[in-house]
Design a protein around this motif. Structure first.
Motif, mmCIF file in Angstrom:
data_model
loop_
_atom_site.group_PDB
_atom_site.id
_atom_site.type_symbol
_atom_site.label_atom_id
_atom_site.label_comp_id
_atom_site.label_asym_id
_atom_site.label_seq_id
_atom_site.Cartn_x
_atom_site.Cartn_y
_atom_site.Cartn_z
ATOM 1 N N LYS A 147 0.846 -1.201 0.000
ATOM 2 C CA LYS A 147 0.000 0.000 0.000
ATOM 3 C C LYS A 147 0.884 1.256 0.000
ATOM 4 O O LYS A 147 0.620 2.206 -0.739
ATOM 5 C CB LYS A 147 -0.900 -0.030 1.239
ATOM 6 C CG LYS A 147 -1.952 1.031 1.279
ATOM 7 C CD LYS A 147 -2.851 0.802 2.507
ATOM 8 C CE LYS A 147 -3.934 1.839 2.580
ATOM 9 N NZ LYS A 147 -4.797 1.647 3.757
ATOM 10 N N HIS A 148 1.924 1.240 0.809
ATOM 11 C CA HIS A 148 2.873 2.362 0.893
ATOM 12 C C HIS A 148 3.553 2.601 -0.465
ATOM 13 O O HIS A 148 3.657 3.741 -0.932
ATOM 14 C CB HIS A 148 3.902 2.050 1.985
ATOM 15 C CG HIS A 148 4.985 3.049 2.108
ATOM 16 N ND1 HIS A 148 4.797 4.312 2.640
ATOM 17 C CD2 HIS A 148 6.302 2.980 1.765
ATOM 18 C CE1 HIS A 148 5.945 4.959 2.603
ATOM 19 N NE2 HIS A 148 6.873 4.186 2.090
ATOM 20 N N ILE A 149 4.010 1.523 -1.095
ATOM 21 C CA ILE A 149 4.708 1.638 -2.390
ATOM 22 C C ILE A 149 3.746 2.134 -3.458
ATOM 23 O O ILE A 149 4.103 2.992 -4.287
ATOM 24 C CB ILE A 149 5.353 0.302 -2.793
ATOM 25 C CG1 ILE A 149 6.489 -0.067 -1.824
ATOM 26 C CG2 ILE A 149 5.857 0.328 -4.235
ATOM 27 C CD1 ILE A 149 7.681 0.864 -1.813
ATOM 28 N N LEU A 150 2.518 1.619 -3.468
ATOM 29 C CA LEU A 150 1.532 2.069 -4.472
ATOM 30 C C LEU A 150 1.257 3.559 -4.338
ATOM 31 O O LEU A 150 1.125 4.262 -5.341
ATOM 32 C CB LEU A 150 0.241 1.259 -4.359
ATOM 33 C CG LEU A 150 0.342 -0.204 -4.806
ATOM 34 C CD1 LEU A 150 -0.965 -0.948 -4.515
ATOM 35 C CD2 LEU A 150 0.700 -0.318 -6.285
ATOM 36 N N LYS A 151 1.178 4.060 -3.107
ATOM 37 C CA LYS A 151 0.972 5.498 -2.902
ATOM 38 C C LYS A 151 2.150 6.289 -3.461
ATOM 39 O O LYS A 151 1.962 7.341 -4.081
ATOM 40 C CB LYS A 151 0.814 5.809 -1.403
ATOM 41 C CG LYS A 151 -0.552 5.509 -0.857
ATOM 42 C CD LYS A 151 -0.636 5.917 0.606
ATOM 43 C CE LYS A 151 -1.972 5.538 1.197
ATOM 44 N NZ LYS A 151 -2.046 5.855 2.640
ATOM 45 N N LYS A 152 3.376 5.794 -3.204
ATOM 46 C CA LYS A 152 4.563 6.488 -3.700
ATOM 47 C C LYS A 152 4.608 6.473 -5.231
ATOM 48 O O LYS A 152 5.010 7.466 -5.853
ATOM 49 C CB LYS A 152 5.826 5.845 -3.121
ATOM 50 C CG LYS A 152 6.034 6.186 -1.655
ATOM 51 C CD LYS A 152 7.093 5.362 -0.968
ATOM 52 C CE LYS A 152 8.472 5.526 -1.485
ATOM 53 N NZ LYS A 152 9.500 4.857 -0.624
ATOM 54 N N ILE A 153 4.183 5.374 -5.832
ATOM 55 C CA ILE A 153 4.165 5.290 -7.299
ATOM 56 C C ILE A 153 3.175 6.313 -7.862
ATOM 57 O O ILE A 153 3.469 6.994 -8.847
ATOM 58 C CB ILE A 153 3.824 3.859 -7.772
ATOM 59 C CG1 ILE A 153 5.002 2.922 -7.496
ATOM 60 C CG2 ILE A 153 3.452 3.848 -9.258
ATOM 61 C CD1 ILE A 153 4.709 1.448 -7.754
ATOM 62 N N LYS A 154 2.016 6.429 -7.250
ATOM 63 C CA LYS A 154 0.990 7.370 -7.734
ATOM 64 C C LYS A 154 1.470 8.821 -7.645
ATOM 65 O O LYS A 154 1.065 9.662 -8.450
ATOM 66 C CB LYS A 154 -0.312 7.179 -6.973
ATOM 67 C CG LYS A 154 -1.020 5.926 -7.396
ATOM 68 C CD LYS A 154 -2.294 5.682 -6.638
ATOM 69 C CE LYS A 154 -2.872 4.347 -7.095
ATOM 70 N NZ LYS A 154 -3.894 3.854 -6.205
ATOM 71 N N LYS A 155 2.326 9.122 -6.678
ATOM 72 C CA LYS A 155 2.862 10.486 -6.530
ATOM 73 C C LYS A 155 3.875 10.818 -7.624
ATOM 74 O O LYS A 155 4.134 11.976 -7.895
ATOM 75 C CB LYS A 155 3.528 10.653 -5.160
ATOM 76 C CG LYS A 155 2.565 10.785 -4.025
ATOM 77 C CD LYS A 155 3.314 11.019 -2.727
ATOM 78 C CE LYS A 155 2.370 11.132 -1.565
ATOM 79 N NZ LYS A 155 3.083 11.304 -0.287
#
Length: 188
Positions: free
Chosen positions: A179-187
């Motif tokens: 979940k943390h990595i997906l948020k960073k990818i979206k940014k």
């Protein structure tokens, strides 16, 4: 200390932090032992290989630049690591390398890590992520892949697909890191 002497010494250590730190400090005080430690690490059919991996992680945590002269052999042999207790510390070192590479401060790794080195690390991280590994190597692999994805546009779609595909069947640790990595990818 010869390779044989280091091998013998490593065969007696346990997984305690105290033991790993003791032997890491021995290597750090005599950096000529580092290539010998790597040789033992890549004796992948031997249980002492895992113990070498534990010490290797601690050495790299304290002094990541010890690996610089050995980037070729390390990255070319990553795919050989298959014992679970060796994968975790090696995956952590890959994360250390990626973090140092993308550090805001110019450093030796930024200058000497080649596209070929990155390719080997990326391949190993995807292998750990898609294979039946425990959550720690998968978490380290996700972080490493996220960092290398900054320069390799193809990584984010692949990484996103794997995280989303495996999200519902993996552990809470995988879900949290994913979940943390997906948020960073979206940014990005």
């Amino acid at each position: 200390m010869t390779l044989e002497e280091l091998y013998k010494a490593l065969s007696f250590i346990n997984a305690s932090r105290e033991h790993r730190l003791k032997y890491a400090n021995i290597v750090l005080k005599d950096i000529s032992l580092f290539p010998k430690l790597l040789s033992i690490l890549f004796m992948t059919e031997d249980k002492v290989s895992c113990r070498a991996a534990w010490v290797f992680e601690f050495v790299c945590a304290k002094y990541i630049y010890a690996i610089v002269p050995h980037l070729d052999s390390f990255t070319e042999n990553l795919h050989k690591i298959h014992q679970e207790s060796a994968i975790r510390p090696v995956a952590k070192v890959c994360e250390y390398i990626a973090k140092e590479y993308y550090s805001k401060n110019q450093n030796t790794i930024t200058h000497l890590l080649t596209p070929k080195h990155k390719e080997h690390i990326i391949a190993a991280c995807f292998d750990w992520l898609i294979n039946d590994c425990k959550v720690a190597p998968k978490a380290y692999a996700m972080e490493t892949l996220f960092l290398f994805g900054k320069d390799n546009a193809w990584i984010y779609p692949e990484l996103t697909q794997i995280i989303e595909r495996d999200y519902h069947t993996q552990s809470a640790g995988f879900k949290a890191r994913g979940k943390h990595i997906l948020k960073k990818i979206k940014k990005q």
